[in-house]
Design a protein around this motif. Structure first.
Motif, mmCIF file in Angstrom:
data_model
loop_
_atom_site.group_PDB
_atom_site.id
_atom_site.type_symbol
_atom_site.label_atom_id
_atom_site.label_comp_id
_atom_site.label_asym_id
_atom_site.label_seq_id
_atom_site.Cartn_x
_atom_site.Cartn_y
_atom_site.Cartn_z
ATOM 1 N N VAL A 101 -12.904 3.415 3.867
ATOM 2 C CA VAL A 101 -11.870 2.432 4.158
ATOM 3 C C VAL A 101 -10.515 3.131 4.229
ATOM 4 N N ASN A 102 -9.739 2.809 5.240
ATOM 5 C CA ASN A 102 -8.353 3.261 5.299
ATOM 6 C C ASN A 102 -7.554 2.328 4.387
ATOM 7 N N PRO A 103 -7.194 2.773 3.186
ATOM 8 C CA PRO A 103 -6.664 1.834 2.190
ATOM 9 C C PRO A 103 -5.349 1.174 2.575
ATOM 10 N N GLN A 104 -4.436 1.940 3.156
ATOM 11 C CA GLN A 104 -3.154 1.341 3.487
ATOM 12 C C GLN A 104 -3.289 0.313 4.603
ATOM 13 N N ARG A 105 -4.070 0.653 5.608
ATOM 14 C CA ARG A 105 -4.258 -0.290 6.699
ATOM 15 C C ARG A 105 -4.990 -1.540 6.214
ATOM 16 N N TYR A 106 -5.960 -1.362 5.340
ATOM 17 C CA TYR A 106 -6.680 -2.504 4.769
ATOM 18 C C TYR A 106 -5.740 -3.407 3.985
ATOM 19 N N LEU A 107 -4.908 -2.828 3.132
ATOM 20 C CA LEU A 107 -3.999 -3.635 2.320
ATOM 21 C C LEU A 107 -2.980 -4.369 3.178
ATOM 22 N N GLN A 108 -2.506 -3.720 4.216
ATOM 23 C CA GLN A 108 -1.564 -4.388 5.110
ATOM 24 C C GLN A 108 -2.233 -5.557 5.829
ATOM 25 N N LEU B 89 -10.777 0.419 -5.332
ATOM 26 C CA LEU B 89 -11.275 -0.246 -4.135
ATOM 27 C C LEU B 89 -12.502 -1.093 -4.452
ATOM 28 N N LEU B 90 -13.380 -0.598 -5.309
ATOM 29 C CA LEU B 90 -14.575 -1.370 -5.653
ATOM 30 C C LEU B 90 -14.251 -2.548 -6.553
ATOM 31 N N TYR B 91 -13.402 -2.357 -7.569
ATOM 32 C CA TYR B 91 -13.175 -3.382 -8.588
ATOM 33 C C TYR B 91 -12.167 -4.456 -8.178
ATOM 34 N N HIS B 92 -11.272 -4.147 -7.230
ATOM 35 C CA HIS B 92 -10.097 -4.999 -7.057
ATOM 36 C C HIS B 92 -10.411 -6.424 -6.615
ATOM 37 N N GLY C 144 0.794 -1.226 0.000
ATOM 38 C CA GLY C 144 0.000 0.000 0.000
ATOM 39 C C GLY C 144 0.819 1.266 0.000
ATOM 40 N N GLY C 145 2.075 1.177 -0.451
ATOM 41 C CA GLY C 145 2.929 2.360 -0.429
ATOM 42 C C GLY C 145 2.779 3.256 -1.636
ATOM 43 N N GLY C 146 2.016 2.808 -2.644
ATOM 44 C CA GLY C 146 1.813 3.589 -3.862
ATOM 45 C C GLY C 146 0.466 4.290 -3.871
ATOM 46 N N PRO C 147 -0.068 4.567 -5.065
ATOM 47 C CA PRO C 147 -1.331 5.310 -5.175
ATOM 48 C C PRO C 147 -2.517 4.661 -4.465
ATOM 49 N N SER C 148 -2.580 3.328 -4.445
ATOM 50 C CA SER C 148 -3.702 2.681 -3.746
ATOM 51 C C SER C 148 -3.751 3.103 -2.287
ATOM 52 N N GLY C 149 -2.598 3.210 -1.674
ATOM 53 C CA GLY C 149 -2.537 3.544 -0.263
ATOM 54 C C GLY C 149 -2.899 4.966 0.073
#
Length: 442
Positions: free
Chosen positions: A207-214, A408-411, A82-87
């Motif tokens: 959604v907190n994207p970085q925390r979710y991805l981690q 986030l919706l499509y992934h 999550g260190g890039g744009p997703s995060g």
């Protein structure tokens, strides 16, 4: 029970590793023992990118493969999970277009996304305590999922009727309620509704994207550990400058680099993507300021959106700088000032109290925007061996890019489809709407 086998395979002719046919197909009549042939090397997959697309693909490669299958997944990302744009995305999650229409395969995308959110929250539950409502601490950015809904004030008379009609065809699992000024102000005091109408998505979330991805990567690790050594996942913190470096090392390489895919020499200019840099500002309400955002208040969608992080913390976004090549998440003071000048008037048009909030920082991401089709702007998926000039057909190269502003919706659903296609080496398992971009590229 459905099991899977390698096809074809002969015990009498054991070829070296590189000669194994490295795809498998399901077969109800096959024996699961054939998946764990002694001395057979595990299937090896590389996933380039640790954002929404990459971590979803990694999860499904591990979880959706037969439990007897030996499999190893390496996730490459130089800046980590999550260190890039997703995060740095806004994290507002719902399945509707700006006009309230259900997006392409919105039901499947919504269902699969909720499932992955549940997977991530379950994995993370032992890492930090949750409150009674399922959120962790409400301090700045310190939560995974904030379930308070999303409110979209009606600001355009031309589209009001269309949005009202679309609201009648909403998903039962994510209803859209039409509410008046009083109803909206019960949710967010002092809200301004120019048309005395708003659309409320009570089931939507932030959604907190970085925390979710981690947390989802943690779920991948847990799944691998539970396989008793049959499965493995590794994060490799390095960038790949030439995807053909990996040819011969892996059975498949899935390129999930978002806008960075255009930085790969063998794919530069070959995908119909446009880049767009977006700046998100961080706003706080000072302790001395009277009032705060209601704890149960929804986030707001308008010409500028407000992703609420807590009573005195929110994110405001986003700008759109088309054709940018600036991939850095850092935002210089001048760029941040321009973003504020652009976003504050839009946000204050529906939430005047934002003028009391202070700017405390900003981050940016470079989106990969796909072309507009009759179904909307859809991501790009498919096998790209021909595009990159791969000579070794035993290694399949795939791309999963162009998530745009709806990653986030499509992934979740598309990551599941991609994993199935990779397992079977069958691109036709991917909906043709997502592979049609290749027709004019080969």
């Amino acid at each position: 029970m459905t099991t899977a086998i390698l096809q074809p395979f002969s015990l009498s002719l054991l070829p070296r590793f590189s000669e194994f046919p490295r795809c498998f197909a399901s077969s109800s009549s096959s024996s699961s023992a054939s998946l764990s042939i002694p001395n057979r090397p595990p299937l090896r997959y590389a996933v380039l990118g640790a954002g929404f697309a990459g971590i979803s693909v990694a999860w499904h490669l591990l979880k959706d493969s037969p439990k007897e299958l030996r499999l190893s997944v390496d996730v490459y990302d130089e800046v980590g999970i999550g260190g890039g744009p997703s995060g740095v995305s806004g994290g507002l999650l719902h399945p509707y277009s700006p006009k309230g229409k259900l997006l392409w395969h919105g039901a499947e995308c919504w269902r699969e996304c909720l499932e992955l959110l549940n997977v991530a929250e379950t994995a993370a539950s032992s890492s930090y305590p949750a409150t009674e409502n399922g959120d962790s601490s409400e301090s700045f950015g310190n939560f995974m999922v904030r379930r308070r809904g999303i409110l979209r004030p009606a600001t355009n008379a031309k589209t009001l009727d269309l949005m009202s009609d679309n609201a009648r065809n909403c998903l039962a699992s994510c209803v859209v309620e039409t509410i008046d000024k009083d109803g909206a102000r019960n949710l967010v005091p002092n809200l301004y509704l120019p048309l005395n109408c708003a659309f409320y998505f009570p089931g939507a979330m932030n959604v907190n994207p970085q925390r979710y991805l981690q947390a989802l990567f943690l779920a991948c690790q847990n799944s691998a550990r539970a396989s008793l050594g049959r499965k493995n996942i590794t994060l490799v913190k390095k960038s790949i400058s030439d995807v053909l470096e990996l040819e011969g090392e892996y059975d498949a390489v899935v390129i999930c680099l978002g806008s960075k895919v255009d930085f790969l020499p063998r794919l530069t200019g070959k995908l119909p993507l446009r880049t767009c840099r977006g700046v998100i500002t961080h706003m706080q309400l000072h302790e001395s300021a009277r009032g705060s955002y209601p704890d149960g208040g929804p986030s707001i969608l308008s010409d500028a959106w407000l992703a609420v992080q807590g009573p005195r913390n929110l994110h405001m976004g986003s700008t759109w700088e088309w054709q940018s090549r600036n991939y850095s998440s850092d935002v210089p003071a001048e760029e941040a000032s321009r973003a504020l000048d652009e976003l504050l008037p839009k946000a204050s048009a529906v939430y005047p109290d934002i003028e009391k909030w202070e700017f405390v920082g900003a981050r940016a991401g470079l989106r990969a925007m796909p072309p507009l089709t009759s179904h909307g702007s859809l991501p790009l998926l498919g096998c790209v061996n021909q595009l990159i000039g791969a000579a070794d057909e035993s290694c399949k190269f795939w791309v999963f890019s162009g998530l745009g502003s709806r990653g986030l919706l499509y992934h979740a659903w598309l990551g599941k489809l991609m994993a199935k296609a990779v397992f079977s080496c069958k691109e036709e398992l991917i909906p043709s709407e997502l592979t049609s971009w290749k027709k004019n590229r080969l």
